[in-house]
Design a protein around this motif. Structure first.
Motif, mmCIF file in Angstrom:
data_model
loop_
_atom_site.group_PDB
_atom_site.id
_atom_site.type_symbol
_atom_site.label_atom_id
_atom_site.label_comp_id
_atom_site.label_asym_id
_atom_site.label_seq_id
_atom_site.Cartn_x
_atom_site.Cartn_y
_atom_site.Cartn_z
ATOM 1 N N LEU A 1 0.838 -1.201 0.000
ATOM 2 C CA LEU A 1 0.000 0.000 0.000
ATOM 3 C C LEU A 1 0.873 1.251 0.000
ATOM 4 O O LEU A 1 0.612 2.215 -0.732
ATOM 5 C CB LEU A 1 -0.920 -0.015 1.226
ATOM 6 C CG LEU A 1 -1.864 1.175 1.400
ATOM 7 C CD1 LEU A 1 -2.815 1.293 0.215
ATOM 8 C CD2 LEU A 1 -2.646 1.042 2.695
ATOM 9 N N GLN A 2 1.923 1.261 0.795
ATOM 10 C CA GLN A 2 2.818 2.410 0.842
ATOM 11 C C GLN A 2 3.731 2.470 -0.376
ATOM 12 O O GLN A 2 4.246 3.542 -0.715
ATOM 13 C CB GLN A 2 3.626 2.373 2.134
ATOM 14 C CG GLN A 2 2.747 2.547 3.367
ATOM 15 C CD GLN A 2 3.502 2.411 4.668
ATOM 16 O OE1 GLN A 2 4.703 2.158 4.677
ATOM 17 N NE2 GLN A 2 2.805 2.565 5.776
ATOM 18 N N LEU A 3 3.916 1.330 -1.036
ATOM 19 C CA LEU A 3 4.670 1.325 -2.287
ATOM 20 C C LEU A 3 3.960 2.174 -3.335
ATOM 21 O O LEU A 3 4.585 2.930 -4.090
ATOM 22 C CB LEU A 3 4.826 -0.109 -2.791
ATOM 23 C CG LEU A 3 5.657 -0.337 -4.054
ATOM 24 C CD1 LEU A 3 7.109 0.026 -3.813
ATOM 25 C CD2 LEU A 3 5.543 -1.792 -4.501
ATOM 26 N N THR B 1 13.613 2.837 -0.167
ATOM 27 C CA THR B 1 12.296 2.592 0.422
ATOM 28 C C THR B 1 11.405 1.813 -0.539
ATOM 29 O O THR B 1 10.655 0.931 -0.127
ATOM 30 C CB THR B 1 11.603 3.918 0.796
ATOM 31 O OG1 THR B 1 11.387 4.705 -0.378
ATOM 32 C CG2 THR B 1 12.432 4.704 1.790
ATOM 33 N N PHE B 2 11.499 2.142 -1.822
ATOM 34 C CA PHE B 2 10.712 1.430 -2.827
ATOM 35 C C PHE B 2 11.106 -0.049 -2.876
ATOM 36 O O PHE B 2 10.252 -0.936 -2.897
ATOM 37 C CB PHE B 2 10.922 2.072 -4.204
ATOM 38 C CG PHE B 2 10.059 1.498 -5.289
ATOM 39 C CD1 PHE B 2 8.848 2.086 -5.623
ATOM 40 C CD2 PHE B 2 10.458 0.359 -5.988
ATOM 41 C CE1 PHE B 2 8.047 1.548 -6.621
ATOM 42 C CE2 PHE B 2 9.664 -0.182 -6.983
ATOM 43 C CZ PHE B 2 8.457 0.416 -7.302
ATOM 44 N N ALA B 3 12.413 -0.310 -2.859
ATOM 45 C CA ALA B 3 12.904 -1.686 -2.980
ATOM 46 C C ALA B 3 12.459 -2.545 -1.801
ATOM 47 O O ALA B 3 11.998 -3.679 -1.979
ATOM 48 C CB ALA B 3 14.422 -1.680 -3.102
ATOM 49 N N ILE B 4 12.588 -2.010 -0.573
ATOM 50 C CA ILE B 4 12.248 -2.826 0.598
ATOM 51 C C ILE B 4 10.747 -3.066 0.681
ATOM 52 O O ILE B 4 10.291 -4.156 1.060
ATOM 53 C CB ILE B 4 12.780 -2.176 1.899
ATOM 54 C CG1 ILE B 4 12.704 -3.163 3.068
ATOM 55 C CG2 ILE B 4 12.037 -0.896 2.214
ATOM 56 C CD1 ILE B 4 13.560 -4.388 2.898
ATOM 57 N N ARG B 5 9.950 -2.084 0.305
ATOM 58 C CA ARG B 5 8.507 -2.268 0.357
ATOM 59 C C ARG B 5 8.049 -3.274 -0.696
ATOM 60 O O ARG B 5 7.083 -4.012 -0.475
ATOM 61 C CB ARG B 5 7.801 -0.921 0.178
ATOM 62 C CG ARG B 5 7.910 -0.063 1.429
ATOM 63 C CD ARG B 5 7.433 1.356 1.221
ATOM 64 N NE ARG B 5 7.483 2.104 2.478
ATOM 65 C CZ ARG B 5 7.247 3.400 2.579
ATOM 66 N NH1 ARG B 5 6.942 4.104 1.499
ATOM 67 N NH2 ARG B 5 7.304 3.995 3.753
#
Length: 400
Positions: free
Chosen positions: A146-148, A266-270
């Motif tokens: 969702l946060q992605l 942040t994009f990669a981990i999410r």
């Protein structure tokens, strides 16, 4: 194997996952773009930098003050109704400058937009607490996805607004954003979202507030304090990296590269959270994320090359991107039936208050003593946070 895990994750609740992401991306585009449009209008029409900052900050003012009440509202009426009413508030706010384009109206737009988006995202996150998963750990992956979507829209929103302002003016920019939110509102009627009827029936009456619950439970209090340290590190990085770069004479391109590397992290981990959450519990992820964060903040003042700074930014992005989804998952697991919204609202309020006060404190310390002490203070706080997360994991195992 990673692809297979993602396929199994989406097989659990594909309609709900894609529904929330689709509606939320459209809503968040207007939040990220609206902040840019409001601050630019203030700068270009007689306002000072201070007024531009006020216009930008008004998007976060009401969520900082009212998130707890927003959460209680969600618990009473259900998340779907709140999401739609919040989108209507955003549409009304964005439509005002189309009719009356002046600075007071822009400030009102920022206030309505911030309130609408804050309550919308709270409701969207609470939707996650009502979804059924085969394993409880999969909820972390859902929150991450969702946060992605928000990460993607954070890039699209400012770029879209910039193009609209340059080619058609501010009225067209705000009108275009209003149409996007209208698209989000209409989409919400075409997709499956929790209706909240079951939750309203279960909601307890006359029981203790979440605030009292948190301060009477050491484990719950630990979760909320760690939530504040996540916000502290996030705001500290985004605020202090430009300060550090300016002090060392770095170009705006280099500073932007470091911040972009953080966003990529942040994009990669999410994106990987559905896979990671099946292998590592929340407390363990938080302990590792806080340890990485502490290491990054210790090393940032020592990094002298742009490549090393960008590498540290990416590593911090990996750590920071995992923080909030795991915190929310722990909160939803700890909250009794009918209290998910209030629990998430309290977390949002504390995070927003940290975001409002933190940069001012960082700026004051940096002015008096330089940037390095700020980085070291945050590093020490995150080291303690990693230890506390490890204690939380130990306590969780004992309770289980």
């Amino acid at each position: 194997m990673f692809t297979a895990q993602l396929s199994r994750f989406f097989a659990k609740a594909p309609t709900q996952v894609l529904s929330l992401i689709a509606v939320s991306v459209l809503a968040h585009v207007t939040m990220s773009g609206g902040r840019v449009a409001a601050s630019l209008f203030a700068l270009r029409h007689g306002g000072s930098e201070a007024m531009a900052g006020i216009a930008y900050s008004l998007y976060g003012l009401l969520p900082a003050l009212l998130s707890l009440h927003m959460g209680r509202w969600i618990d009473r009426v259900g998340p779907r109704l709140v999401m739609r009413l919040s989108l209507i508030a955003m549409i009304c706010g964005l439509a005002l400058p189309v009719l009356w384009l002046n600075l007071p109206v822009i400030l009102l737009t920022a206030t309505l937009g911030g309130f609408g988006f804050g309550s919308y995202m709270l409701a969207a996150n609470v939707c996650v607490s009502y979804m059924d998963f085969e394993q409880e750990s999969e909820r972390v992956g859902m929150i991450g996805w969702l946060q992605l979507g928000n990460s993607v829209s954070s890039v699209v929103g400012p770029s879209l607004v910039g193009l609209l302002i340059d080619f058609s003016g501010f009225r067209a920019a705000f009108g275009g954003l209003a149409l996007i939110v209208l698209g989000s509102f209409l989409t919400s009627y075409r997709v499956h979202l929790p209706d909240g009827k079951r939750e309203r029936a279960r909601a307890p009456r006359g029981d203790a507030s979440v605030v009292r619950m948190v301060f009477s439970s050491p484990q719950l209090l630990r979760i909320y304090i760690l939530a504040m340290t996540v916000s502290m590190a996030w705001d500290g990085f985004n605020f202090m990296v430009p300060v550090l770069g300016q002090a060392r004479g770095y170009s705006a391109t280099v500073i932007g590269m470091v911040l972009s590397a953080f966003a990529i992290g942040t994009f990669a981990i999410r994106a990987a959270l559905p896979w990671l959450s099946r292998r590592m519990p929340e407390w363990r992820q938080l302990s590792l994320a806080f340890a990485l964060t502490a290491s990054v903040f210790f090393l940032l003042p020592l990094a002298r090359s742009s490549v090393l700074l960008a590498t540290l930014g990416f590593i911090f992005g990996l750590a920071a991107g995992a923080g909030q989804p795991n915190i929310l998952s722990l909160i939803y697991r700890a909250m009794p039936d009918g209290k998910a919204g209030e629990g998430a609202g309290l977390r949002s309020m504390m995070g927003n208050l940290m975001g409002l006060t933190g940069p001012s404190v960082y700026g004051a310390v940096s002015t008096l003593f330089g940037a390095v002490p700020v980085f070291l203070i945050i590093a020490c706080v995150m080291s303690v946070s990693s230890w506390q997360a490890q204690r939380g994991a130990h306590h969780s195992l004992q309770a289980g």
